[in-house]
Design a protein around this motif. Structure first.
Motif, short mmCIF file in Angstrom:
data_model
loop_
_atom_site.label_atom_id
_atom_site.label_comp_id
_atom_site.label_asym_id
_atom_site.label_seq_id
_atom_site.Cartn_x
_atom_site.Cartn_y
_atom_site.Cartn_z
N ILE A 4 0.84 -1.20 0.00
CA ILE A 4 0.00 0.00 0.00
C ILE A 4 0.87 1.25 0.00
N TYR A 5 1.91 1.26 0.88
CA TYR A 5 2.71 2.47 0.99
C TYR A 5 3.65 2.65 -0.20
N ALA A 6 4.10 1.54 -0.80
CA ALA A 6 4.91 1.67 -2.02
C ALA A 6 4.08 2.29 -3.13
N LEU A 7 2.81 1.80 -3.25
CA LEU A 7 1.91 2.35 -4.27
C LEU A 7 1.62 3.82 -3.98
N LEU A 8 1.40 4.15 -2.69
CA LEU A 8 1.12 5.54 -2.31
C LEU A 8 2.28 6.45 -2.71
N ALA A 9 3.51 5.97 -2.42
CA ALA A 9 4.67 6.80 -2.74
C ALA A 9 4.77 7.04 -4.25
N ALA A 10 4.55 5.96 -5.03
CA ALA A 10 4.63 6.10 -6.48
C ALA A 10 3.55 7.06 -6.99
N ALA A 11 2.32 6.90 -6.43
CA ALA A 11 1.22 7.76 -6.86
C ALA A 11 1.51 9.22 -6.51
N LEU A 12 2.10 9.45 -5.31
CA LEU A 12 2.40 10.83 -4.89
C LEU A 12 3.45 11.46 -5.80
N VAL A 13 4.45 10.64 -6.22
CA VAL A 13 5.47 11.17 -7.14
C VAL A 13 4.81 11.66 -8.42
N GLY A 14 3.90 10.82 -8.98
CA GLY A 14 3.22 11.20 -10.21
C GLY A 14 2.39 12.44 -10.03
N VAL A 40 9.45 10.97 -1.98
CA VAL A 40 10.77 10.34 -2.06
C VAL A 40 11.19 9.79 -0.70
N PHE A 41 10.91 10.57 0.37
CA PHE A 41 11.21 10.07 1.72
C PHE A 41 10.45 8.77 1.99
N LEU A 42 9.18 8.76 1.55
CA LEU A 42 8.35 7.57 1.76
C LEU A 42 8.95 6.37 1.04
N LEU A 44 12.09 5.89 0.29
CA LEU A 44 13.31 5.49 1.01
C LEU A 44 12.96 4.61 2.21
N VAL A 45 11.96 5.07 3.00
CA VAL A 45 11.65 4.33 4.23
C VAL A 45 10.98 3.00 3.90
N VAL A 46 10.15 2.99 2.84
CA VAL A 46 9.53 1.71 2.46
C VAL A 46 10.60 0.70 2.07
N ILE A 47 11.61 1.16 1.31
CA ILE A 47 12.69 0.26 0.93
C ILE A 47 13.47 -0.19 2.17
N ALA A 48 13.68 0.77 3.11
CA ALA A 48 14.42 0.41 4.34
C ALA A 48 13.65 -0.61 5.15
N ARG A 49 12.32 -0.55 5.10
CA ARG A 49 11.48 -1.41 5.91
C ARG A 49 11.52 -2.85 5.42
N GLN A 50 11.98 -3.06 4.18
CA GLN A 50 11.96 -4.41 3.64
C GLN A 50 13.17 -5.24 4.06
N ALA A 51 14.16 -4.58 4.68
CA ALA A 51 15.29 -5.34 5.21
C ALA A 51 14.80 -6.20 6.38
N LEU B 40 0.68 16.18 8.76
CA LEU B 40 0.27 15.46 9.97
C LEU B 40 -0.07 14.01 9.65
N LEU B 41 -0.79 13.79 8.54
CA LEU B 41 -1.16 12.40 8.18
C LEU B 41 0.07 11.60 7.79
N ILE B 42 1.01 12.27 7.09
CA ILE B 42 2.24 11.57 6.71
C ILE B 42 3.00 11.13 7.97
N SER B 43 2.92 11.93 9.05
CA SER B 43 3.63 11.47 10.25
C SER B 43 2.96 10.23 10.84
#
Lengths: 100, 307
Positions: A4-14, A40-42, A44-51, B40-43
């Protein structure tokens, strides 16, 4: 959950890129850049979370990034404000010239 | 597990909707407010991704300070620039080809973030942790293992302040206390709480989420509130300028001293002696937090005070 969060990050970039290229007002573009940064931060953290264990290095990078992005936002806003100020100061002169 | 999935889906939808509002809402004011709620939601998303440090910093900086900066800029622009928004030319071929490229990029990004090998440096950081002077991994990375990044980041912030101040005179924040007589009292009441939270976060940083960045952000947010209430006269006074500049540089100077001290003591740039690492990190954290708070307040002036 990560999907979900990977998709969210990609959608936000677009979305942010779309906003960046179509918006007219400079502050709107600044908002788009900020949303792009968050995306982009999202990523990064999603990728970090997969370790296997929680990887603290991307977290530190994102913390640094947040502070850098507020600095760039402040610089851009200061430029926009001073540009608007300069425009405002130039305009009455032009009107005065037209009256004469 | 299912409830969590539902919550994640709702949260992601909310974040996306707010981003849409930020970028495409008809009025710019609405966009800025949406951006603050977006922060806020992102946090909350950071909490779900087990990154509480980022959540704290995002709530204070992303939503608080950036929002305050944007709102005050918007208030000063209002008379010249009306919020304008160019509608998307839905039918043009440029829009469709651009949209297609964007769509492909989004699919590629989602796929990459899913497929990318993520070995992680958790084990390496863990191995160094008892020599780093802080038991919280993120603080250890920020202030010891990758301290050079943080040093450069404080330098970036300082150069942003120098850039803004070199643009011209400070646009003296129009204290809205005339319209809001309760504001100074509120700021005075809230200030001890801001101080307490900042000191708590600073102290906690060594072993739990917290540290110099969230502490500096909270302190800076409190400072901006006091600035709004007209309670920070000394930043504008002639005889305090030297002190102000000294405090602004303090964080970076402390960092540099530490890095050079490490070079002298151990022969490696930014290598902290293991025995003193804990105390040194605390010292740098206090200096960095104060500097970050002051630099955030300095951003808010949008120019050099009393020039």
């Amino acid at each position: 959950m990560m999907v979900i969060y990977a998709l969210l990050a990609a959608a936000l970039v677009g979305l942010a890129l779309l906003g960046l290229f179509t918006a007219k007002h400079l502050i709107r573009r600044l908002l788009a850049i900020n949303v792009l940064g968050s995306a982009v931060f999202l990523l990064l953290v999603v990728i970090a979370r997969q370790a296997e264990d929680l990887d603290p290095v991307p977290h530190a990078m994102v913390l640094t990034g947040i502070v850098v992005s507020v600095s760039t936002t402040a610089v851009a806003l200061a430029l926009i404000l001073h540009a608007a100020d300069a425009r405002r100061r130039r305009q009455p002169q032009k009107q005065g010239g037209a009256d004469e | 597990m299912n409830e969590y999935l539902l919550f994640d889906a709702l949260l992601a939808t909310g974040v996306f909707w707010l981003a849409w509002q930020t970028l495409f809402a008809a009025s710019l004011f609405r966009g800025v407010i949406s951006f603050m709620v977006f922060g806020l939601l992102i946090s909350l998303v950071w909490i779900r991704l087990q990154a509480p440090d980022i959540a704290l910093a995002e709530a204070a900086i992303g939503a608080g300070v950036t929002g305050a900066l944007l709102l005050s800029a918007l208030g000063r622009l209002e008379d010249t620039d009306s919020p304008s928004f160019r509608a998307l030319p839905w039918r043009s071929s440029a829009f469709w080809s651009g949209g297609l490229v964007l769509l492909l990029m989004m699919i590629w990004l989602a796929w990459v973030s899913w497929e990318l090998p993520a070995p992680g440096l958790a084990a390496e950081v863990e191995a160094e942790l008892d020599r780093a002077g802080a038991t919280h991994p993120v603080t250890a990375v920020l202030l010891n293992l990758r301290g050079f990044d943080t040093l450069l980041e404080v330098a970036v912030m300082l150069s942003a302040v120098i850039f803004i101040w070199s643009l011209g005179e400070a646009v003296v924040p129009e204290a809205p206390k005339a319209h809001l007589p309760g504001l100074p009292a509120l700021a005075t009441l809230l200030h001890p709480i801001f101080l307490l939270v900042a000191i708590y976060l600073l102290w906690q940083g060594a072993h739990a989420p917290g540290g110099a960045f969230p502490a500096g952000a909270v302190l800076g947010a409190g400072g901006i509130l006091t600035l709004l209430a007209g309670g920070v006269h000394w930043m504008q006074q002639e005889d305090h300028q030297r002190l102000l500049r000294l405090l602004l540089v303090a964080g970076l100077a402390l960092f540099l001293l530490l890095a050079l001290g490490g070079l002298a003591a151990t022969g490696v740039f930014y290598q902290l002696p293991v025995a003193w690492a804990g105390a040194l990190i605390l010292l740098v954290e206090v200096g960095t937090a104060l500097s970050i708070a002051l630099m955030l307040m300095a951003f808010y002036l949008y120019g050099e005070p009393s020039s």
